[in-house]
Write an enzyme that holds these catalytic residues in place. Structure first.
Site, PDB file in Angstrom:
ATOM      1  N   ARG A  67     -24.380  -8.500  18.268  1.00  0.00           N
ATOM      2  CA  ARG A  67     -24.335  -9.772  17.540  1.00  0.00           C
ATOM      3  C   ARG A  67     -25.667 -10.531  17.661  1.00  0.00           C
ATOM      4  NH1 ARG A  67     -22.368 -13.993  19.601  1.00  0.00           N
ATOM      5  NH2 ARG A  67     -20.756 -13.029  20.853  1.00  0.00           N
ATOM      6  N   TYR A  97     -21.863 -18.038  -7.619  1.00  0.00           N
ATOM      7  CA  TYR A  97     -20.773 -17.294  -7.019  1.00  0.00           C
ATOM      8  C   TYR A  97     -19.732 -18.290  -6.506  1.00  0.00           C
ATOM      9  CZ  TYR A  97     -18.405 -13.643  -4.511  1.00  0.00           C
ATOM     10  OH  TYR A  97     -17.459 -12.755  -4.079  1.00  0.00           O
ATOM     11  N   ASP A 137     -30.172 -17.049  -5.174  1.00  0.00           N
ATOM     12  CA  ASP A 137     -29.304 -15.875  -5.062  1.00  0.00           C
ATOM     13  C   ASP A 137     -29.790 -14.852  -6.080  1.00  0.00           C
ATOM     14  OD1 ASP A 137     -27.234 -13.970  -5.253  1.00  0.00           O
ATOM     15  OD2 ASP A 137     -25.731 -15.437  -4.617  1.00  0.00           O
ATOM     16  N   LYS A 168     -23.788  -5.160  -3.609  1.00  0.00           N
ATOM     17  CA  LYS A 168     -23.963  -4.889  -5.030  1.00  0.00           C
ATOM     18  C   LYS A 168     -25.077  -3.857  -5.227  1.00  0.00           C
ATOM     19  CE  LYS A 168     -20.870  -8.146  -5.124  1.00  0.00           C
ATOM     20  NZ  LYS A 168     -21.187  -9.535  -5.356  1.00  0.00           N
TER      21      LYS A 168
HETATM   22  C1  LIG Z   1     -20.791 -10.747  -4.828  1.00  0.00           C
HETATM   23  C2  LIG Z   1     -21.731 -11.863  -4.823  1.00  0.00           C
HETATM   24  C3  LIG Z   1     -21.895 -12.654  -3.679  1.00  0.00           C
HETATM   25  C4  LIG Z   1     -21.063 -12.464  -2.450  1.00  0.00           C
HETATM   26  O1  LIG Z   1     -21.345 -11.287  -1.792  1.00  0.00           O
HETATM   27  P1  LIG Z   1     -20.296 -10.532  -0.830  1.00  0.00           P
HETATM   28  O2  LIG Z   1     -21.092  -9.404  -0.316  1.00  0.00           O
HETATM   29  O3  LIG Z   1     -19.134 -10.149  -1.688  1.00  0.00           O
HETATM   30  O4  LIG Z   1     -19.881 -11.501   0.224  1.00  0.00           O
HETATM   31  C5  LIG Z   1     -22.828 -13.664  -3.722  1.00  0.00           C
HETATM   32  N1  LIG Z   1     -23.548 -13.915  -4.826  1.00  0.00           N
HETATM   33  C6  LIG Z   1     -23.406 -13.190  -5.952  1.00  0.00           C
HETATM   34  C7  LIG Z   1     -24.225 -13.514  -7.150  1.00  0.00           C
HETATM   35  C8  LIG Z   1     -22.487 -12.146  -5.999  1.00  0.00           C
HETATM   36  O5  LIG Z   1     -22.336 -11.442  -7.122  1.00  0.00           O
END
Ligand SMILES: *Cc1c(COP(=O)(O)O)cnc(C)c1O
Length: 397
Positions: free
Chosen positions: A61, A114, A187, A212
């Site tokens: 951690r 998100y 993001d 993703k």
């Molecule tokens: C999926 C997503 C997130 C969150 O990510 P996780 O790995 O599911 O927690 C944040 N921002 C965007 C634009 C996303 O598509």
């Protein structure tokens, strides 16, 4: 002997393959091992150690080898000084907000983000911790300027935004943030560092859901924050060690493996999504197509100025039809899978209905419901044929 490959001396694809993947000093293996240990051996006298420090591998951690390899790769691909990887994209977002914000601070965030950003900032941080929030249409620079307050600490944007593909101007918003003594976080999940690198455009922090495109295979969850070392040290100490959303070494290893082919996959995603968007434009039963790679997209020229070589693999589109037609359309699909998430090798589609609680924040054409479509790397002919036969069954051609 293979040297350590890092930084801008080498191209993006060479760094995607090599950075963080040095020859293992212990065994000479040309791939680094997965270290499934939660603890590391202590020195002779451990009593002076700071148990909350992230400086040393002590406990996973606080830090661990697989995390570090992945952090090296991502910092390099995003053009940032340092990186913290965490258990999910949301752990990265909440970790950033937790370390940066305190009561009395003000945050501006994009109306298109998100869902967890909306929950975290607009429901939790403001109600529990008295953090002031303003939701702004960050595709409009005047709206961003108008939202600034003397206590604005952070502007958080998502571009392209999930799920409407709304584009915000990273360079211009970085300037507005810095003129007003605030940080900008972006993001970058929809674009991936192959198409867009927010740090190079002036952002202080770049957030990625590694779940993703960066992992790209739909088999692991992870998140990352990229930025300057002095700021990430704070996030690491406060959020990684004490909020505790640490990534498993196995997931870090899987994501490391997936990231090697990011440039190859993104080229195919970019190409397939543009072709799918152009096909959808020709279908009579399609009410609108939102893809920043289309010249008619409202944000196309800004997207073209900050995204290169492509516009990513996600698009949204609507049908000239009622609610149930959307569900029947999906039931006809044979190649494209109905599932959330995006940026996987396979094509994924999700129906976002007209009753979605955030419809009021979306542009008007989205208000009757729409599909978010993550175009995969299959043969584009098969993807388009899958859509075509589903349109045909619903008399939408
Ligand atoms: C999926 C997503 C997130 C969150 O990510 P996780 O790995 O599911 O927690 C944040 N921002 C965007 C634009 C996303 O598509």
């Amino acid at each position: 002997m293979r040297k350590r490959i890092y930084g801008n001396e080498y191209g993006f694809q060479t760094r995607a393959v090599h950075t963080g993947n040095d020859v293992d000093g212990e065994t000479g293996a040309i791939k680094r091992p997965i270290t499934m240990a939660n603890s590391y051996e202590l020195p002779y006298d451990p009593s002076d150690l700071n148990w909350s420090s992230a400086d040393k591998n002590l406990y996973t951690r606080n830090g661990g080898s697989n995390q570090q390899y992945l952090q090296e790769k991502l910092a390099s691909l995003e053009g940032g000084e340092d990186c913290v990887v965490l258990a999910s994209g949301v752990a990265a977002l909440s970790g950033l907000f937790f370390a940066l914000l305190k009561s009395g601070d003000h945050v501006i965030f994009s109306s298109i983000t998100y869902i967890a950003v909306y929950r975290l900032l607009n429901e939790l941080f403001n109600n529990k911790f008295n953090v002031e929030t303003t939701i702004a249409d960050t595709s409009d620079l005047n709206a961003v300027r108008a939202a600034i307050k003397p206590n604005t600490k952070l502007i958080h944007i998502e571009t392209p935004g999930n799920p409407t593909l709304t584009i915000s101007d990273i360079r211009a918003i970085a300037e507005i943030a810095h003129e007003n003594g605030a940080f900008l976080s972006v993001d970058n999940t929809f674009a991936s560092p192959y198409n867009q690198r927010p740090i190079e455009l002036g952002a202080d922090f770049c957030i990625e859901s590694l779940t993703k495109y960066i992992n790209g295979h739909g088999d692991a969850v992870g998140g990352a924050i990229i930025g300057r070392k002095e700021l990430l040290d704070i996030i690491r100490a406060q959020s990684q060690v004490n909020l505790g959303g640490v990534i498993s070494p196995f997931n870090a290893w899987l994501i490391m493996r997936g990231a090697v082919t990011l440039p190859l996959r993104m080229r195919q995603h970019n190409e397939n999504a543009l072709k799918a968007a152009k096909y959808l434009k020709t279908v009579k039963g399609v009410s609108f197509v939102a893809y920043p790679g289309l010249e008619e997209h409202k944000g196309h020229s800004i997207a073209a100025s900050q995204m290169s070589p492509g516009f990513g693999g996600v698009l949204s589109f609507g049908l000239n039809a009622e609610h149930d037609t959307y569900n029947r359309f999906v039931s006809h699909l044979k190649v494209i899978t109905s599932a959330v998430s995006l940026g996987h090798d396979e094509s994924l589609i999700v129906f976002i209905g007209e009753n979605d609680e955030r419809q009021y924040l979306y542009p008007k054409e989205f208000h009757n419901g729409f599909f978010r479509f993550s175009v995969g790397i299959e043969d584009i002919e098969d993807i388009i044929e899958d859509l075509r036969q589903a349109f045909e069954k619903e008399n939408l051609l």
